[in-house]
Write a protein that holds these residues in place. Structure first.
Motif, PDB file in Angstrom:
ATOM      1  N   GLY A  77       2.760  -3.168   8.814  1.00  0.00           N
ATOM      2  CA  GLY A  77       1.617  -3.666   8.317  1.00  0.00           C
ATOM      3  C   GLY A  77       1.550  -5.256   7.880  1.00  0.00           C
ATOM      4  O   GLY A  77       0.947  -5.811   6.964  1.00  0.00           O
ATOM      5  N   LYS A  78       2.375  -5.846   8.834  1.00  0.00           N
ATOM      6  CA  LYS A  78       2.381  -7.412   8.591  1.00  0.00           C
ATOM      7  C   LYS A  78       1.521  -8.101   9.499  1.00  0.00           C
ATOM      8  O   LYS A  78       1.257  -7.589  10.784  1.00  0.00           O
ATOM      9  CB  LYS A  78       3.952  -7.850   8.941  1.00  0.00           C
ATOM     10  CG  LYS A  78       4.891  -7.634   7.718  1.00  0.00           C
ATOM     11  CD  LYS A  78       6.188  -7.911   8.507  1.00  0.00           C
ATOM     12  CE  LYS A  78       7.307  -8.012   7.514  1.00  0.00           C
ATOM     13  NZ  LYS A  78       8.793  -8.550   8.124  1.00  0.00           N
ATOM     14  N   ASP A  79       1.206  -9.170   9.109  1.00  0.00           N
ATOM     15  CA  ASP A  79       0.274 -10.302  10.233  1.00  0.00           C
ATOM     16  C   ASP A  79       1.462 -10.679  11.088  1.00  0.00           C
ATOM     17  O   ASP A  79       2.483 -10.792  10.906  1.00  0.00           O
ATOM     18  CB  ASP A  79      -0.331 -11.339   9.448  1.00  0.00           C
ATOM     19  CG  ASP A  79      -1.436 -11.104   8.796  1.00  0.00           C
ATOM     20  OD1 ASP A  79      -2.102 -10.098   9.020  1.00  0.00           O
ATOM     21  OD2 ASP A  79      -1.666 -11.653   7.730  1.00  0.00           O
TER      22      ASP A  79
ATOM     23  N   SER B 246       0.688  -1.168  -0.068  1.00  0.00           N
ATOM     24  CA  SER B 246       0.097  -0.094   0.042  1.00  0.00           C
ATOM     25  C   SER B 246       0.924   1.282   0.119  1.00  0.00           C
ATOM     26  O   SER B 246       0.592   2.317  -0.568  1.00  0.00           O
ATOM     27  CB  SER B 246      -1.018  -0.182   1.108  1.00  0.00           C
ATOM     28  OG  SER B 246      -0.355   0.073   2.540  1.00  0.00           O
TER      29      SER B 246
ATOM     30  N   ILE C  45       0.576   3.558  23.845  1.00  0.00           N
ATOM     31  CA  ILE C  45       1.944   4.031  24.025  1.00  0.00           C
ATOM     32  C   ILE C  45       1.840   5.480  24.440  1.00  0.00           C
ATOM     33  O   ILE C  45       1.681   6.222  23.476  1.00  0.00           O
ATOM     34  CB  ILE C  45       2.930   4.059  22.736  1.00  0.00           C
ATOM     35  CG1 ILE C  45       2.952   2.153  22.463  1.00  0.00           C
ATOM     36  CG2 ILE C  45       4.162   4.583  23.248  1.00  0.00           C
ATOM     37  CD1 ILE C  45       4.202   1.822  21.871  1.00  0.00           C
TER      38      ILE C  45
ATOM     39  N   LEU D 297      -0.895   1.786  18.983  1.00  0.00           N
ATOM     40  CA  LEU D 297      -0.702   3.079  19.052  1.00  0.00           C
ATOM     41  C   LEU D 297      -1.356   3.969  20.148  1.00  0.00           C
ATOM     42  O   LEU D 297      -1.001   4.901  20.392  1.00  0.00           O
ATOM     43  CB  LEU D 297      -1.377   3.563  17.461  1.00  0.00           C
ATOM     44  CG  LEU D 297      -0.729   3.065  16.368  1.00  0.00           C
ATOM     45  CD1 LEU D 297      -1.471   3.434  15.010  1.00  0.00           C
ATOM     46  CD2 LEU D 297       0.781   3.671  16.187  1.00  0.00           C
ATOM     47  N   GLY D 298      -2.518   3.332  20.611  1.00  0.00           N
ATOM     48  CA  GLY D 298      -3.202   4.038  21.506  1.00  0.00           C
ATOM     49  C   GLY D 298      -2.644   3.734  23.026  1.00  0.00           C
ATOM     50  O   GLY D 298      -2.827   4.385  23.930  1.00  0.00           O
TER      51      GLY D 298
ATOM     52  N   LYS E 260       8.903   6.701  18.806  1.00  0.00           N
ATOM     53  CA  LYS E 260       8.575   6.908  17.438  1.00  0.00           C
ATOM     54  C   LYS E 260       8.369   5.602  16.939  1.00  0.00           C
ATOM     55  O   LYS E 260       9.164   4.601  16.540  1.00  0.00           O
ATOM     56  CB  LYS E 260       9.753   7.312  16.557  1.00  0.00           C
ATOM     57  CG  LYS E 260      10.163   9.022  17.089  1.00  0.00           C
ATOM     58  CD  LYS E 260       9.074  10.127  17.055  1.00  0.00           C
ATOM     59  CE  LYS E 260       8.467  10.134  15.605  1.00  0.00           C
ATOM     60  NZ  LYS E 260       7.507  11.095  15.466  1.00  0.00           N
ATOM     61  N   ILE E 261       7.107   5.167  16.573  1.00  0.00           N
ATOM     62  CA  ILE E 261       6.451   3.735  16.288  1.00  0.00           C
ATOM     63  C   ILE E 261       6.550   3.650  14.783  1.00  0.00           C
ATOM     64  O   ILE E 261       6.187   4.663  13.959  1.00  0.00           O
ATOM     65  CB  ILE E 261       5.173   3.554  16.773  1.00  0.00           C
ATOM     66  CG1 ILE E 261       5.043   3.779  18.105  1.00  0.00           C
ATOM     67  CG2 ILE E 261       4.521   2.269  16.696  1.00  0.00           C
ATOM     68  CD1 ILE E 261       3.694   3.960  18.859  1.00  0.00           C
ATOM     69  N   HIS E 262       7.097   2.508  14.396  1.00  0.00           N
ATOM     70  CA  HIS E 262       7.104   2.116  12.955  1.00  0.00           C
ATOM     71  C   HIS E 262       6.480   0.872  12.777  1.00  0.00           C
ATOM     72  O   HIS E 262       7.118  -0.244  13.180  1.00  0.00           O
ATOM     73  CB  HIS E 262       8.632   2.321  12.249  1.00  0.00           C
ATOM     74  CG  HIS E 262       8.991   3.565  12.468  1.00  0.00           C
ATOM     75  ND1 HIS E 262       9.154   4.306  11.488  1.00  0.00           N
ATOM     76  CD2 HIS E 262       9.819   4.258  13.647  1.00  0.00           C
ATOM     77  CE1 HIS E 262       9.759   5.473  11.917  1.00  0.00           C
ATOM     78  NE2 HIS E 262      10.275   5.299  13.266  1.00  0.00           N
ATOM     79  N   LEU E 263       5.226   0.724  12.071  1.00  0.00           N
ATOM     80  CA  LEU E 263       4.791  -0.508  12.029  1.00  0.00           C
ATOM     81  C   LEU E 263       4.925  -0.895  10.499  1.00  0.00           C
ATOM     82  O   LEU E 263       4.664  -0.006   9.660  1.00  0.00           O
ATOM     83  CB  LEU E 263       3.303  -0.442  12.415  1.00  0.00           C
ATOM     84  CG  LEU E 263       2.999  -0.179  13.863  1.00  0.00           C
ATOM     85  CD1 LEU E 263       1.432  -0.184  14.248  1.00  0.00           C
ATOM     86  CD2 LEU E 263       3.849  -1.307  14.785  1.00  0.00           C
TER      87      LEU E 263
ATOM     88  N   GLU F 174      -2.020  -9.465  18.569  1.00  0.00           N
ATOM     89  CA  GLU F 174      -2.161  -9.653  17.125  1.00  0.00           C
ATOM     90  C   GLU F 174      -2.637  -8.155  16.484  1.00  0.00           C
ATOM     91  O   GLU F 174      -2.145  -7.986  15.170  1.00  0.00           O
ATOM     92  CB  GLU F 174      -3.086 -10.752  16.872  1.00  0.00           C
ATOM     93  CG  GLU F 174      -2.439 -12.072  17.543  1.00  0.00           C
ATOM     94  CD  GLU F 174      -3.216 -13.264  16.782  1.00  0.00           C
ATOM     95  OE1 GLU F 174      -4.313 -13.098  16.141  1.00  0.00           O
ATOM     96  OE2 GLU F 174      -2.738 -14.359  17.058  1.00  0.00           O
ATOM     97  N   ASP F 175      -3.434  -7.457  17.058  1.00  0.00           N
ATOM     98  CA  ASP F 175      -3.974  -6.464  16.585  1.00  0.00           C
ATOM     99  C   ASP F 175      -2.760  -5.094  16.795  1.00  0.00           C
ATOM    100  O   ASP F 175      -3.191  -4.252  17.714  1.00  0.00           O
ATOM    101  CB  ASP F 175      -5.292  -5.915  17.090  1.00  0.00           C
ATOM    102  CG  ASP F 175      -5.880  -4.835  16.165  1.00  0.00           C
ATOM    103  OD1 ASP F 175      -5.268  -4.445  14.990  1.00  0.00           O
ATOM    104  OD2 ASP F 175      -6.717  -4.007  16.720  1.00  0.00           O
ATOM    105  N   LEU F 176      -1.671  -5.073  16.045  1.00  0.00           N
ATOM    106  CA  LEU F 176      -0.551  -4.122  16.214  1.00  0.00           C
ATOM    107  C   LEU F 176      -1.287  -2.768  16.330  1.00  0.00           C
ATOM    108  O   LEU F 176      -0.753  -1.819  17.170  1.00  0.00           O
ATOM    109  CB  LEU F 176       0.555  -4.337  15.345  1.00  0.00           C
ATOM    110  CG  LEU F 176       1.201  -5.621  15.494  1.00  0.00           C
ATOM    111  CD1 LEU F 176       2.449  -5.574  14.518  1.00  0.00           C
ATOM    112  CD2 LEU F 176       1.635  -5.790  16.954  1.00  0.00           C
ATOM    113  N   PRO F 177      -2.100  -2.290  15.519  1.00  0.00           N
ATOM    114  CA  PRO F 177      -2.287  -0.749  15.377  1.00  0.00           C
ATOM    115  C   PRO F 177      -2.953  -0.551  16.611  1.00  0.00           C
ATOM    116  O   PRO F 177      -2.942   0.838  16.956  1.00  0.00           O
ATOM    117  CB  PRO F 177      -3.523  -0.782  14.347  1.00  0.00           C
ATOM    118  CG  PRO F 177      -3.117  -1.992  13.402  1.00  0.00           C
ATOM    119  CD  PRO F 177      -2.674  -3.170  14.218  1.00  0.00           C
TER     120      PRO F 177
END
Lengths: 381, 381
Positions: free
Chosen positions: A342-344, A42, A331, A328-329, A337-340, A322-325
């Motif tokens: 987008g992987k399972d 994406s 931390i 964000l709430g 500085k968070i870098h995800l 499992e639900d990494l996004p």
């Protein structure tokens, strides 16, 4: 407006993180991703879905409007891709002449020896007798490696008996990757020196970092490496610059090293943005991802100056959450500085990282590890 | 993995620059762009092509998988978009209750007066007699503004005679934007204070910046504003925080201000990432673009600490060079952080900017201006 187009083979997090830099530079990033769900799918400006072994996919990657350059986020590039790029008139960088030293550890060790660069003692081995001889000469313990295909601790094995090499030697005899053996270096820690080089010859290096490994996988990176003498830092940066120049690397180069306490010894090479350099996204004037794009496009290289006295990167390996996004709430450290990616989530898979910049190494280190633990597990470390 | 989805109305550079932040956070950015060639079109993770006045386009923007939130990169949002968001159950932030104070300068001035915040003297005007009276009371010179629709110096006019207001007053009488008049403030320079607020109430502010205007358009921004007293800086940050809280702003807020040498007076409000905040991309722990995403998603806000003693942003307005990407090869200052918007060049159009961080304000300022001039014209300033 004819924006430069950079084609990238590989849809993982390294390609993904080239996209923000490309956006800011006004460069179009066209990425060959293995699936529409790939980490880079994406964020890429254009995507082609397919494997590098698929000629149609490679043709689409190189199609009109022609990319200005073709590059990689990993070293496992079939020779056919180089041939297709050559036929299309698209430079493929870093080129095969350099890349093979990141693909093959025997070729790499030989070349480092030829250049007089600091290798551990090593030997290619084809038989158990070869292995036994090396073990006898090196205190009965050594590190066995496959020349190709290893990463994150795979293809590396500490052995004390030649019999432990049997399976890899058999595979090599049957046409599998060759095998080498290296002295077990009594190192105090692992360092990494990163450089970038453009075709016209300019080379820059970043401050040397300490890489903390857990179970053979990079866990944290501290930039700059604490308590490193100026002599050792200069030596490590000079090694990285020399490797980049002598091997004709174009793009970002990571030289992983052992710190013996007095000197550095080369462990491995990677010719692409590397986990050791993720700290540069938030801690350096120029990130390794921007620098890689600049280098392969033969643009002037950016400053490698740090933005803070210390930056610590902590990897997020797949864990309980499992639900990494949702992390964000959770931390609440405003400097994390968070870098995800987008992987399972799968156990132990690199799914993101956290950078923290600051003045006190212990404080910054603790904060980065805590934030990464919250992303991983949903709770404080 | 269910990544948050942020829908954005507007395909310009402000939406474009949200994309890198979204990528790093693992957030999907879905942008309504006016054309496939819009600045935000290629960097966005998902795009819908259409105008905000097109119900089908808005429906597609709000389609399944439903965005978590709808936000804007400009204030010109038709009421129908808010209605569509409400019908779809998608929060639209900043909301209409706050946004109208950024859309309408008469509403804004009234509200600032009610809150006791520092306005210049002003009045709504409907007739030339109103204008003449205000001019007579304020030294014969004042600033005439349309309440809506102005930007970058448009909709703003310094007048010395009521007759100069005739066209706008006629347009207002015919149903066009209302007109207001403001005292010409004897200011020494323009400042901007930026804040961010999330729905749960947390508010943060960045260091106050000086904004240097040329021909009514922002040319450079110096962060922090040089020679600002702590009292003035605190006052300006407090104004921004209070405006954000009292108006219920969600997202990033820019308060443009006049510096009278002793106090600040509010000039304009913008409720979105703003040119005054571009320096945060390279000069602050958290960029305004990441912060806007955090705020509208009601995530903990990031640190607004600066990364260097000074950061200067210099805009690139359309000039002699048409092939902007070629500028990447001409800028040899390794600390010049180039941001291009992927737009066709038109004279005076904002097409990019350059940030430089460092320790000495004059040096950093000169370098930013020189790099921007090279992008614009292809030669040194």
């Amino acid at each position: 407006m004819t924006p430069p187009i950079v084609a990238v083979v590989g849809g993982g997090q390294l390609a993904r993180m080239m996209a923000p830099a490309a956006t800011e530079l006004g460069v179009i990033l066209r990425v060959l991703v293995e699936s529409p769900a790939a980490a880079a799918a994406s964020p890429a400006h254009e995507t082609v879905v397919g494997m590098p072994s698929d000629p149609d996919a490679v043709r689409a990657l190189l199609a009109q409007p022609r990319p200005d350059v073709l590059t990689w986020e990993h070293e496992h590039i079939p020779a056919e891709v180089f041939e297709a790029a050559e036929a299309a008139g698209v430079p493929a960088l870093p080129g095969l002449g350099a890349l093979r030293f990141a693909q093959d550890k025997i070729d790499m060790r030989r070349r480092m020896d030829e250049l007089g660069l600091p290798n551990p003692e090593w030997a290619p081995v084809a038989t158990e007798a070869d292995v036994a001889r090396f073990l006898a000469d090196h205190g009965g313990e050594a590190v066995l490696k496959t020349a190709r295909g290893g990463y994150d601790g795979k293809g590396v094995r500490v052995i004390r008996d030649a019999g432990e090499a049997a399976d890899w030697l058999e595979a090599a005899a049957a046409g599998g990757p060759r095998v080498l053996i290296e002295a077990k270096v009594p190192y105090t820690r692992e360092l990494a020196a990163m450089a970038a080089r453009r075709p016209s010859g300019e080379v820059v290096t970043w401050p040397v970092v300490e890489s903390i490994q857990r179970d053979g996988v990079c866990s944290e990176v501290i930039a700059p490496a604490p308590r490193l003498t100026d002599v050792e830092a200069d030596e490590a940066r000079a090694v990285a610059a020399r490797v980049a120049t002598e091997l004709g690397v174009v793009g970002v180069l990571a030289v992983e090293m052992f710190d013996t306490g007095e000197h550095v010894l080369i462990n491995e090479l990677a010719m692409r943005p590397h986990n050791s350099g993720h700290w540069t996204q938030d801690g350096s004037v120029t990130s390794q991802f921007e620098q890689h794009l600049r280098a392969v496009l033969d643009l002037p290289l950016g400053s490698t100056e740090p933005l803070a006295p210390v930056t610590v990167m902590a990897n997020v390996l797949g864990g309980a959450r499992e639900d990494l996004p949702a992390a964000l709430g959770d931390i609440t450290d405003p400097g994390a500085k968070i870098h995800l990616y987008g992987k399972d989530v799968r156990a132990g898979r690199k799914v993101g990282h956290v950078n923290v910049v600051g003045a006190d190494v212990d404080d910054v280190h603790r904060r980065a590890v805590e934030a990464a633990a919250i992303v991983r597990d949903g709770g404080a470390a």
